[in-house]
Design an enzyme around this catalytic site. Structure first.
Site, PDB file in Angstrom:
ATOM      1  CD  GLU A 232      73.879  25.741  62.598  1.00 25.87           C
ATOM      2  OE1 GLU A 232      72.819  25.118  62.344  1.00 25.87           O
ATOM      3  OE2 GLU A 232      74.092  26.908  62.231  1.00 25.87           O
TER       4      GLU A 232
ATOM      5  CB  CYS B  59      69.460  26.627  61.366  1.00 24.92           C
ATOM      6  SG  CYS B  59      70.742  27.719  62.014  1.00 24.92           S
TER       7      CYS B  59
END
Length: 461
Positions: A234, A268
């Protein structure tokens, strides 16, 4: 590489830690292998009991661990408490659902007979010790969303946390120990990034998960690929926030502020690129800029603070470079844009308009409270701008037109589409991205199965 707690609000080094040497790493790898042999055979009921106990302890520790996170990486302490509460919730969710998510599956009778079998079962078995390389921005949540499903599946974990949050990393090891998980089930490795490859190559490590930067993901994936080991990555994100004329502009602008500056803008999944239909661009920009300007910047330990410092001096310098380069290339500053004259690694909420594809900030992730505004003539151009990014983590779409919703869900190149709301992770829903935002999924049943040996059990007639 220094392993230390440095207060980003002051720049003061509060505590330093010695990195583990080769002998200490070997002891922890051996302990993980031993723990896996026994933990893999425990019942879901026993694992759930321990996970519920860990959640309860985390609730009891909430105020103290929140202050530690804030001290180490600078997030407002109210947000740190919310992060701890979210982790406890996820622990309980996996404790309650893991057995169901990993239950044996039986294919259709017709397929079983066609194969010549009397019975076929698909069973989910744990892989073994999993190495987790985790970032500093959500120092509890990023770890727990790996650890809760991994431990409930019967795996064990070794955590290489970011080197600026060592206290939080050690707390997590202690939390699972106090909850009653056997010695070696979850361990923290205080090591620098240079030692990760050595650990990952060890035969006892069966898989790895990484949340972090694109270069870090590339490095881990390269070693794991060479060793033929499963990985979940990720990585970065530059999420689009699309606003169409039918949107509730007041609500969209309010949510846009939160979506951009959560965790001091260091997330993020924070919305970073705001793509607004030209018919409502000026009205949205006015509301959004006013909301960003009104935010309270200050001591992250103060309950009224909405924006604290960035996590490091290097992080602020990198963000500053992106903004300065954009302005020099013709971007317009609607608010912010200049480093404040105060101790600590602060940067003000900033909104840039007139951003063009040639600017670095159009291509690179701005990890801090900096938003870029784009005009779009309609859905076609909005999709084009949104997809003009190396990243594809999540997206936000604001419209009341169902035809537009269908279009955006079909065409946006992201791992999630949040309609009339802000991207957020939840234990019940899969989370992850495409393109350079990584691969694999965390959370939900998809996440717990990532580190399982999916085994076909075939019984002859």
């Amino acid at each position: 590489m220094a392993i230390a707690t440095v207060n980003p609000a002051t720049g003061e080094t509060l505590k330093t830690y010695d990195a583990l040497d080769a002998e200490a790493i070997e002891r922890r790898l051996a302990a993980a292998e031993t723990a896996f042999r026994s933990h893999r055979t425990t019942s879901f009921a026993e694992r759930a009991r321990l996970m519920h106990r860990a959640a309860g302890l985390l609730d009891e520790d909430q105020r103290d661990i929140a202050r530690l996170m804030t001290t180490e990486m600078g997030k407002p302490v109210k947000q740190a408490r919310a992060e701890a509460a979210k982790c406890a919730k996820a622990m309980r969710w996996y404790a309650d659902h893991a057995e169901e998510l990993l239950a044996d599956e039986e294919p259709a009778d017709s397929d079983v007979k066609d194969s010549g079998a009397s019975r076929v079962i698909v069973r989910y078995r744990p892989l073994g010790p999993v190495l987790a390389v985790m970032p500093w921005n959500f120092p509890l949540w990023q770890v727990v969303r790996f650890a809760a499903p991994a431990l409930m599946a019967g795996n064990v974990g070794l955590l290489k946390h970011a080197s600026n949050v060592p206290g939080t990393a050690l707390y997590l090891e202690d939390l699972f120990r106090r909850a009653g998980f056997p010695e070696g089930c979850f361990q923290t490795l205080l090591i620098g990034s240079g030692a990760v490859g050595q650990v990952l190559r060890d035969a006892r490590i069966r898989a790895a998960t990484l949340t972090g930067s694109e270069p870090a993901g590339r490095a881990v994936a390269s070693v794991a690929g060479d060793e033929i080991k499963k990985t979940v990555l990720e990585l970065g994100g530059s999420d689009p926030f699309v606003v169409m004329p039918s949107a509730d502009l007041d609500r969209a602008a309010r949510v846009a502020v939160t979506a951009r500056v959560q965790n001091n803008g260091q997330s993020c999944i924070a919305a970073k690129r705001f793509i607004v239909h030209t018919d409502v661009f000026d009205a949205f920009a006015e509301r959004f800029t006013a909301g960003m300007t009104a935010l309270t910047v200050g001591d992250p330990m103060d309950e009224e603070t909405e924006i604290g410092p960035l996590s490091s001096e290097e992080g602020r310098a990198g963000l500053e470079e992106l903004v300065d380069e954009a302005v020099e290339s013709g971007a317009t500053v609607l608010c912010g844009g200049e480093r404040p004259d105060r101790p600590g690694w602060y940067y003000p909420p900033t909104v840039l308009a007139d951003v063009t594809p040639e600017m670095r900030i159009h291509r690179e992730e701005a990890f801090g409270p900096v938003a870029t505004l784009y005009r779009a003539a309609g859905p076609d151009e909005a999709v084009e701008i949104a997809n003009d990014s190396p990243f594809g983590l999540s997206s936000n779409v604001w419209t009341r037109d169902e035809t537009e919703v269908d279009r955006f869900v079909r065409d946006l190149e992201t791992g999630g589409v949040y309609v009339n709301g802000m991207t957020a992770s939840h234990p019940a829903f899969p989370f992850g991205g495409v393109k350079r935002s990584g691969y694999g999924r965390e959370l939900s049943g998809h996440g717990i199965r990532e580190f399982c040996n999916i085994t076909t059990v075939w019984h002859g007639a």
